[in-house]
Design a protein around this motif. Structure first.
Motif, mmCIF file in Angstrom:
data_model
loop_
_atom_site.group_PDB
_atom_site.id
_atom_site.type_symbol
_atom_site.label_atom_id
_atom_site.label_comp_id
_atom_site.label_asym_id
_atom_site.label_seq_id
_atom_site.Cartn_x
_atom_site.Cartn_y
_atom_site.Cartn_z
ATOM 1 N N PHE A 115 -10.191 -6.516 2.318
ATOM 2 C CA PHE A 115 -9.160 -5.807 1.552
ATOM 3 C C PHE A 115 -7.826 -5.781 2.296
ATOM 4 N N PRO A 129 -11.545 0.292 1.849
ATOM 5 C CA PRO A 129 -11.979 1.409 0.991
ATOM 6 C C PRO A 129 -13.261 1.132 0.205
ATOM 7 N N GLU A 165 -15.530 0.680 -5.630
ATOM 8 C CA GLU A 165 -14.187 1.252 -5.771
ATOM 9 C C GLU A 165 -14.205 2.377 -6.803
ATOM 10 N N PHE A 166 -13.424 3.432 -6.529
ATOM 11 C CA PHE A 166 -13.479 4.637 -7.369
ATOM 12 C C PHE A 166 -13.091 4.440 -8.837
ATOM 13 N N PRO A 167 -12.198 3.480 -9.186
ATOM 14 C CA PRO A 167 -11.892 3.377 -10.628
ATOM 15 C C PRO A 167 -13.116 2.963 -11.443
ATOM 16 N N TYR A 194 -8.754 5.498 8.431
ATOM 17 C CA TYR A 194 -7.305 5.304 8.246
ATOM 18 C C TYR A 194 -6.680 4.934 9.601
ATOM 19 N N ASN A 199 -5.007 3.413 -2.056
ATOM 20 C CA ASN A 199 -5.597 2.210 -1.460
ATOM 21 C C ASN A 199 -6.068 1.210 -2.513
ATOM 22 N N GLN A 200 -5.249 1.057 -3.547
ATOM 23 C CA GLN A 200 -5.599 0.111 -4.582
ATOM 24 C C GLN A 200 -4.847 -1.195 -4.362
ATOM 25 N N TYR A 233 -13.409 10.234 1.249
ATOM 26 C CA TYR A 233 -14.018 9.728 0.021
ATOM 27 C C TYR A 233 -15.313 10.455 -0.346
ATOM 28 N N HIS A 242 -6.294 2.966 4.633
ATOM 29 C CA HIS A 242 -7.742 2.816 4.671
ATOM 30 C C HIS A 242 -7.976 1.316 4.631
#
Lengths: 310, 495
Positions: free
Chosen positions: B403, B397, B153-155, B249, A42-43, B484, B394
């Motif tokens: 998004f 997210p 965001e996860f990054p 989702y 989901n990027q 998540y 998703h």
């Protein structure tokens, strides 16, 4: 040129052809790994993000450059990093190969240990219980899917009887059912080949002559038939053992074992080029090793090979 | 004498039983789930996401159960001209006791941005300046309207590199990591309430039958995302609790708006009106009827569930010139039959189940539908070879609804495989890019969805429900509406 040098030369040529084929096949697959990676998590799928991943993975270079650089790195031991995990591929293989080899070779060893006595018992009493069991196992190996068998065994031994903990037990405990599944699917075909060898000897003129000389059928068959049947078994084993790396995906997935086959399946889905290329190289190298071992076994088992050898 | 013996036996028995129950409680909570962090380094691949889901890593902002971004390690973020001012909560520490201050945040973010291209996908380059112990300024290369969602965001998880070790801030820390197999976690002593948190083992099990069997055999305490076909069996077994939760989702159909007959908005709307979503829920055994692009638990979702209206669908098709020549026959126009291909992909088994249901429903309003299954769906969609294709994503997210709209529905969106272009929608999205207040953004996102419903480049189907199986001692666990955040700070053995 010696046998060893000739075989080594052939192996290097085969590996080089395999590297070309691996590179070509994986690059011909549709879908861009950068796009798949960004979508999977989901990027944002922007041109900059795709280009940055291409740059990071070296996919912005020409195909010839990519192949040449990868081959040089691979031969020198740098198998690159996985697109998916970001971890070095060589270390990943070293971590996972023992799991797959233990399941595959362990299963084959158990299969041989059970197949030989079963085939001998079946050949002693045609149409007897062992003969029918052997037929059923051979048919079952073709007809029963491994994932179904795995679920059945887990249900029996972990849920109903609570004898094993296939997901949380110690390593040895976790390996019992996976090895058993490979063995169960291997016993029938291996025993059938061994039985066929024994039967062939049983119908041969030299066996009849030996019986005519007053030999006991069981002792005579054991003396003259085993070596011949073992040659057939070795040929069948060569085929089975060739698929040990990559062929245990189902049991690895069902039992959650970190083997190479499961890693390959996931890497293929993500178009993880370097992992798939490394896998194909390792698989070809393994097959070469198995073929060589089979040749040595044949040489040892069959006196005619030794006579014919230059 | 007899009394003494009875008393002694009773004391011994109670001792053994209490020891047994202590041993039960001391046993780690074992979780079976389909994924595991693939690397200890959070900047590698999607490892940051996995460590966040495992309860080890945290981001500056997080996402609550309604799907909106909320402060986590950060106290606030506010726009000041072209830059954003970020304030951290005071007194934060990493799991090794080191202080988490503005400088540590800068080091972590800069490392991730330098090594992981995904970390700067939303912002472009990000210039970070330390303003004080708990204050930083963030200057993104690209305009960002919702920095809290970007920082969720996860990054962009926050961590410290200590030699070869990665130290995080979440409720748990890693005590053992066997790649591809398991992670053992213990409570982070510097996270509030550490004493109440049991040790956790996460085992990777990708096979849905194995997950169910692991739960039945008592080897797993939590089996995450059970397959629908295993639920009746598990519900019958004593001592197990099955809980379901709608997840972020959303299931939908992508519509090829650039290709006849779906280049006509009336035909696209007829497809949406001809689908009975209640039947889809029945076919899957669980789910909630969609109201739009977002699940209804999200604050920017539309209120009204999408309904079946066969008469309206038939009327629209009549208006578009597609008429039935005989009852029950497929509609035709100028000698051409109203034909569609419905594409699914095997990686989502739910879509295989839904395909015959939707096919029958569309045929009932006069379409002729051919079903196909494509193994590698992404390039197929990008080549625009489809008519109707199942899809899921998703939709928010990072905790901001823009998004999915920006990724899929703007005319030049990177994933606008539908070939859809609407000046009206783009103008709503332009305003969304400039609007920072939560309520104002939510209102614009709802406006955008109404436009999408009118033009129907996507047909929203249902919000799926995921099921989690729990052992008796984890019966109090409440699943989060996505994957998540599976291990969280509220994970305890208390019912």
């Amino acid at each position: 040129m010696s046998w060893a040098a000739r075989e080594a030369g052939r192996a290097v040529l085969l590996l080089w052809l395999a590297s070309l084929a691996a590179f070509a096949v994986i690059r011909a697959m549709p879908a861009d790994p950068a796009v798949i990676t960004l979508l999977a998590f989901n990027q944002p799928l922007t041109d900059e993000a795709v280009a940055a991943l291409h740059r990071q993975w070296g996919l912005d270079r020409s195909l010839v450059e990519q192949y040449a650089m990868w081959l040089v790195d691979f031969v020198s031991g740098d198998w690159r990093r996985s697109f998916r995990t970001g971890e070095p591929i060589f270390a990943e293989f070293m971590h996972r190969l023992p799991v797959s080899l233990t399941i595959g070779l362990g299963g084959l060893a158990v299969a041989i240990a059970l197949a030989v006595p079963l085939a001998e018992a079946a050949s002693r009493r045609p149409h007897g219980f062992c003969d029918h069991l052997l037929d059923a196992l051979t048919l079952g190996a073709q007809a029963v899917p491994a994932f179904w068998l795995a679920s059945l065994l887990i249900w029996l031994f972990a849920v109903e009887f609570a004898w094993l903990r296939p997901f949380s037990g110690a390593t040895v405990e976790r390996m019992i059912l996976p090895i058993a599944i490979v063995a169960i699917t291997g016993i029938g075909p291996l025993a059938a080949v061994y039985r066929a060898g024994l039967s062939e000897v049983g119908r041969s003129h030299y066996f009849m002559v030996a019986l005519g000389k007053g030999g006991d059928p069981e002792t005579t068959l054991a003396r003259h038939g085993r070596r011949y049947a073992a040659m057939g078994l070795a040929a069948a084993l060569t085929a089975e053992a060739s698929w040990v790396i990559g062929g245990t995906a189902v049991v690895e997935i069902v039992f959650g074992l970190p083997g190479i086959s499961q890693f390959l399946v996931e890497s293929l889905a993500m178009r993880d080029y370097f992992v798939v290329q490394a896998y194909l190289m390792v698989a070809v190298a393994w097959m070469i090793c198995v073929a060589m071992a089979a040749q040595i076994a044949r040489h040892w088992l069959d006196p005619r090979e030794r006579v014919a050898a230059p | 004498m007899q009394r003494w013996v009875v008393a002694l036996v009773a004391v011994l028995a109670s001792f053994v039983m209490s020891a047994g129950s202590d041993a039960q409680d001391a046993r780690p909570v074992v979780i079976g789930q389909g994924f595991l962090a693939e690397s200890l380094d959070p900047a590698n691949g999607a490892a940051g996401w996995a460590w966040q889901s495992h309860g080890v890593a945290e981001t500056l902002f997080t996402v609550d159960r309604q799907g909106r971004a909320i402060p986590n390690l950060a106290a606030s973020v506010a726009r000041e001209g072209d830059v954003w001012r970020l304030s951290l909560k005071p007194g934060l520490r990493f799991a090794d006791g080191q202080r988490l201050d503005a400088n540590a945040v800068k080091v972590a973010l800069e490392r991730s941005i330098a090594t992981n291209p995904r970390a700067k996908a939303q912002t472009g380059a990000l210039t970070i300046t330390v303003l004080g112990e708990t204050a930083l300024s963030l200057a993104p290369e690209r305009t960002v309207a919702a920095m809290d969602a970007v920082l969720a965001e996860f990054p962009l998880v926050i961590y410290r590199v200590d030699g070869e070790r990665f130290v995080f801030t979440g409720p748990y820390q890693v005590s053992e990591y066997k790649r591809g197999e398991l992670v053992r976690l213990t409570a982070n002593p510097h996270f509030r309430g550490a004493g109440d948190r049991p040790p956790v083992t996460i085992r990777r099990l990708t096979d849905p039958q194995a997950l169910a069997l692991g739960l039945e055999s008592g080897e797993l305490d939590i089996a995450f995302n059970l397959a629908a076909e295993t639920l009746p069996r598990l519900k019958r077994r004593d001592g197990l609790v099955i809980k379901g939760t709608p997840v972020a989702y959303q299931y939908m159909l992508l519509v090829n708006a650039a290709k006849a007959p779906l280049d006509d908005a009336r035909v696209r709307r007829a497809v949406g009106l001809g689908i009975n979503r209640a039947d889809l829920v029945t076919a899957l055994g669980a789910g909630e009827i969609a109201s739009g692009l977002y699940p209804r638990f999200m604050p920017w979702a539309l209120d009204t569930a999408l309904g079946l209206d066969v008469a309206a669908a038939e009327r629209l098709l009549d208006e578009a010139g597609w008429r039935r020549l005989s009852p029950g026959a497929a509609r035709q126009r100028d000698g051409k039959t109203l034909e569609l291909t419905l594409t699914n992909y095997p990686q989502r088994p739910d879509f295989l189940t839904l395909t015959p249901v939707i096919r029958a429903q569309l045929e009932a309003v006069g379409f002729r539908v051919r079903a196909e299954s494509i193994d590698n769906i992404t390039p197929y969609l990008q080549q625009k070879r489809f008519d109707l294709a199942f899809w899921t994503m998703h939709t928010a997210p990072g905790g901001d609804g823009a998004f999915a709209l920006e990724q899929y529905l703007r005319a030049d969106a990177p994933l606008n495989v539908m070939g859809y272009a609407s000046a009206k929608l783009d103008s709503v999205l332009d305003r969304l890019r400039e609007t920072t207040g939560f309520d104002a953004r939510a209102a614009l996102i709802r406006d955008a969805q109404r436009e999408v419903l009118l033009d129907a480049p996507m047909i929203f189907l249902i919000t799926p429900v995921w099921h989690v199986g729990l052992s008796a001692r984890m019966a109090g666990y409440e699943p989060f509406p996505s994957d998540y955040y599976i291990v969280r700070s509220d994970l305890t053995l208390k019912p």
